[in-house]
Design an enzyme around this catalytic site. Structure first.
Site, PDB file in Angstrom:
ATOM      1  N   HIS A   1       8.404 -26.168 -18.302  1.00 41.31           N
ATOM      2  CA  HIS A   1       9.171 -25.866 -18.871  1.00 41.31           C
ATOM      3  C   HIS A   1       8.611 -25.241 -20.315  1.00 41.31           C
ATOM      4  CE1 HIS A   1       9.009 -29.393 -20.692  1.00 41.31           C
ATOM      5  NE2 HIS A   1       9.559 -29.863 -19.569  1.00 41.31           N
TER       6      HIS A   1
ATOM      7  N   HIS B   1       6.412 -27.952 -21.624  1.00 41.71           N
ATOM      8  CA  HIS B   1       4.831 -27.977 -21.329  1.00 41.71           C
ATOM      9  C   HIS B   1       4.168 -26.749 -21.549  1.00 41.71           C
ATOM     10  CE1 HIS B   1       7.161 -29.716 -17.675  1.00 41.71           C
ATOM     11  NE2 HIS B   1       6.024 -30.625 -17.793  1.00 41.71           N
TER      12      HIS B   1
ATOM     13  N   GLU C   1       4.791 -35.246 -27.863  1.00 41.15           N
ATOM     14  CA  GLU C   1       5.486 -36.422 -28.327  1.00 41.15           C
ATOM     15  C   GLU C   1       7.189 -37.200 -27.986  1.00 41.15           C
ATOM     16  OE1 GLU C   1       5.183 -35.232 -32.755  1.00 41.15           O
ATOM     17  OE2 GLU C   1       3.703 -35.504 -32.932  1.00 41.15           O
TER      18      GLU C   1
ATOM     19  N   GLN D   1       4.517 -42.697 -24.493  1.00 41.77           N
ATOM     20  CA  GLN D   1       3.461 -42.968 -22.850  1.00 41.77           C
ATOM     21  C   GLN D   1       1.940 -42.041 -23.603  1.00 41.77           C
ATOM     22  OE1 GLN D   1       3.899 -40.111 -19.902  1.00 41.77           O
ATOM     23  NE2 GLN D   1       3.326 -38.573 -21.070  1.00 41.77           N
TER      24      GLN D   1
HETATM   25  P1  AMP Z   1       5.804 -34.834 -17.170  1.00 36.70           P
HETATM   26  O1  AMP Z   1       5.833 -33.732 -16.619  1.00 36.70           O
HETATM   27  O2  AMP Z   1       7.746 -34.797 -17.603  1.00 36.70           O
HETATM   28  O3  AMP Z   1       5.156 -35.379 -17.409  1.00 36.70           O
HETATM   29  O4  AMP Z   1       5.369 -34.035 -18.903  1.00 36.70           O
HETATM   30  C1  AMP Z   1       3.826 -33.330 -19.264  1.00 36.70           C
HETATM   31  C2  AMP Z   1       3.504 -33.279 -20.413  1.00 36.70           C
HETATM   32  O5  AMP Z   1       5.000 -32.590 -20.888  1.00 36.70           O
HETATM   33  C3  AMP Z   1       3.644 -34.982 -21.082  1.00 36.70           C
HETATM   34  O6  AMP Z   1       3.054 -35.009 -21.921  1.00 36.70           O
HETATM   35  C4  AMP Z   1       5.050 -34.804 -22.215  1.00 36.70           C
HETATM   36  O7  AMP Z   1       5.257 -35.508 -23.207  1.00 36.70           O
HETATM   37  C5  AMP Z   1       4.883 -33.073 -22.281  1.00 36.70           C
HETATM   38  N1  AMP Z   1       6.667 -32.601 -21.939  1.00 36.70           N
HETATM   39  C6  AMP Z   1       7.544 -32.681 -21.558  1.00 36.70           C
HETATM   40  N2  AMP Z   1       8.635 -32.371 -22.101  1.00 36.70           N
HETATM   41  C7  AMP Z   1       8.440 -32.144 -23.402  1.00 36.70           C
HETATM   42  C8  AMP Z   1       8.826 -31.418 -24.549  1.00 36.70           C
HETATM   43  N3  AMP Z   1      10.134 -31.051 -24.602  1.00 36.70           N
HETATM   44  N4  AMP Z   1       8.068 -31.096 -25.479  1.00 36.70           N
HETATM   45  C9  AMP Z   1       6.183 -31.442 -25.889  1.00 36.70           C
HETATM   46  N5  AMP Z   1       6.103 -31.561 -24.520  1.00 36.70           N
HETATM   47  C10 AMP Z   1       6.827 -32.106 -23.428  1.00 36.70           C
END
Ligand code: AMP
Length: 288
Positions: free
Chosen positions: A39, A42, A156, A161
């Site tokens: 989304h 990412h 963030e 994490q």
């Molecule tokens: P995930 O696919 O949920 O493991 O997330 C992958 C990366 O995208 C991680 O570093 C998350 O912190 C980052 N991420 C997920 N949602 C957001 C968001 N709304 N804003 C910024 N970064 C995000």
């Protein structure tokens, strides 16, 4: 009209990664690890990577090691085709989409893992997700070893994490620069998350209350409230919502993640709340 063929390179093995790297023009490699269902959050990481680096690689891997036995590993959204099109649109150089066997060549049990310091993972999400951050640190370590990036970008939104990864890179002398990227939100304040698709209409309407509660707590602390009062009020406002259970609502030091009591100290408010079965997290810096 049929769909346009993808021009984006998808690599699935370490050998394919090496051959991608060998053919690349010289320049810095920026890495964005994800679990897919991409989304705009990412994509903000991809854009940050494109600004700093010459080549951007995104990994899409739903990591079994970071899910607990009763969590949503098997039903985590998997929409590879859609993800690849988005990556192509944003100028990503390659997507690394490995199998579990590639990431964990010796299997998932009895293997070498990365153990983050207890002080960093015993609280907040770590208290509710035993083993989660060992799984996260281990997969990020493995991905770093395979991709060998110069920079890596993390949101963030997953604040604990991000701190776990920063500590791992420092403690293990890893040669990669970790960059944190601000949280991307919907217009109503809800932090974008792959898990938002699980929310019912009623839950979706209540979800922006998380950001409102965080903002109210931040404002209260900056206006002189005791931290304990501000977080208690935030927790109470969310707990009052139908079907919402607050796992934690805390004010912590942004680096050590230890609870903060001095309203003048650097701090961040963090929350995890379950909307039915859907677990949402968010945070807001009070003072940096
Ligand atoms: P995930 O696919 O949920 O493991 O997330 C992958 C990366 O995208 C991680 O570093 C998350 O912190 C980052 N991420 C997920 N949602 C957001 C968001 N709304 N804003 C910024 N970064 C995000």
């Amino acid at each position: 009209m049929g769909k346009q063929a993808l021009k984006l390179l998808v690599v699935r093995t370490v050998a394919e990664l090496d051959s991608w790297r060998e053919k690349l023009p010289a320049g810095k490699i920026g890495f964005v690890p994800t679990m897919g269902a991409l989304h705009d959050g990412h994509m903000a990481l991809v854009q940050a990577a494109s600004k700093t680096c010459d080549h951007v690689i995104v990994s899409i891997f739903v990591n079994p090691l970071q899910f607990g036995p009763n969590e949503d590993f098997s039903k985590y959204p998997r929409v590879l085709e859609q993800d690849l099109r988005l990556c192509e649109k944003f100028g990503v150089s390659a997507v690394f989409h490995p199998s579990v066997e590639v990431v964990y060549p010796s299997g998932q049990v009895g293997i070498t893992t990365v153990q983050p310091p207890a002080e960093l993972i015993s609280g907040l999400c770590g208290a509710f997700r035993p083993g989660h951050f060992v799984g996260v640190a281990t997969v990020v370590n493995n991905l770093f070893n395979m991709v060998r990036p110069d920079y890596a970008f993390f949101g963030e939104k997953d604040f604990q994490q991000l701190q776990v990864i920063k500590h791992m890179v420092k403690d293990l002398n890893m040669q990669v620069q970790v960059v944190g990227v601000p949280t991307v939100r919907e217009n109503d304040g809800l932090a974008l998350s792959s898990r938002n698709v699980y929310l019912s209409d009623v839950q979706r309407n209540l979800a922006p209350q998380i950001y409102r509660a965080l903002t109210a707590a931040k404002d209260a602390i900056l206006n002189g409230s005791q931290i304990s009062d501000a977080v208690a009020a935030g927790k109470a406002s969310l707990s009052a919502l139908d079907g919402v259970t607050v796992q934690y609502f805390e004010c912590c030091d942004p680096i050590s993640l230890k609870p903060v009591t001095d309203p003048k100290a650097p701090s961040i408010v963090l929350v995890a709340a379950k909307y039915g079965e859907v677990r949402l997290i968010d945070n807001l810096v009070v003072r940096s």
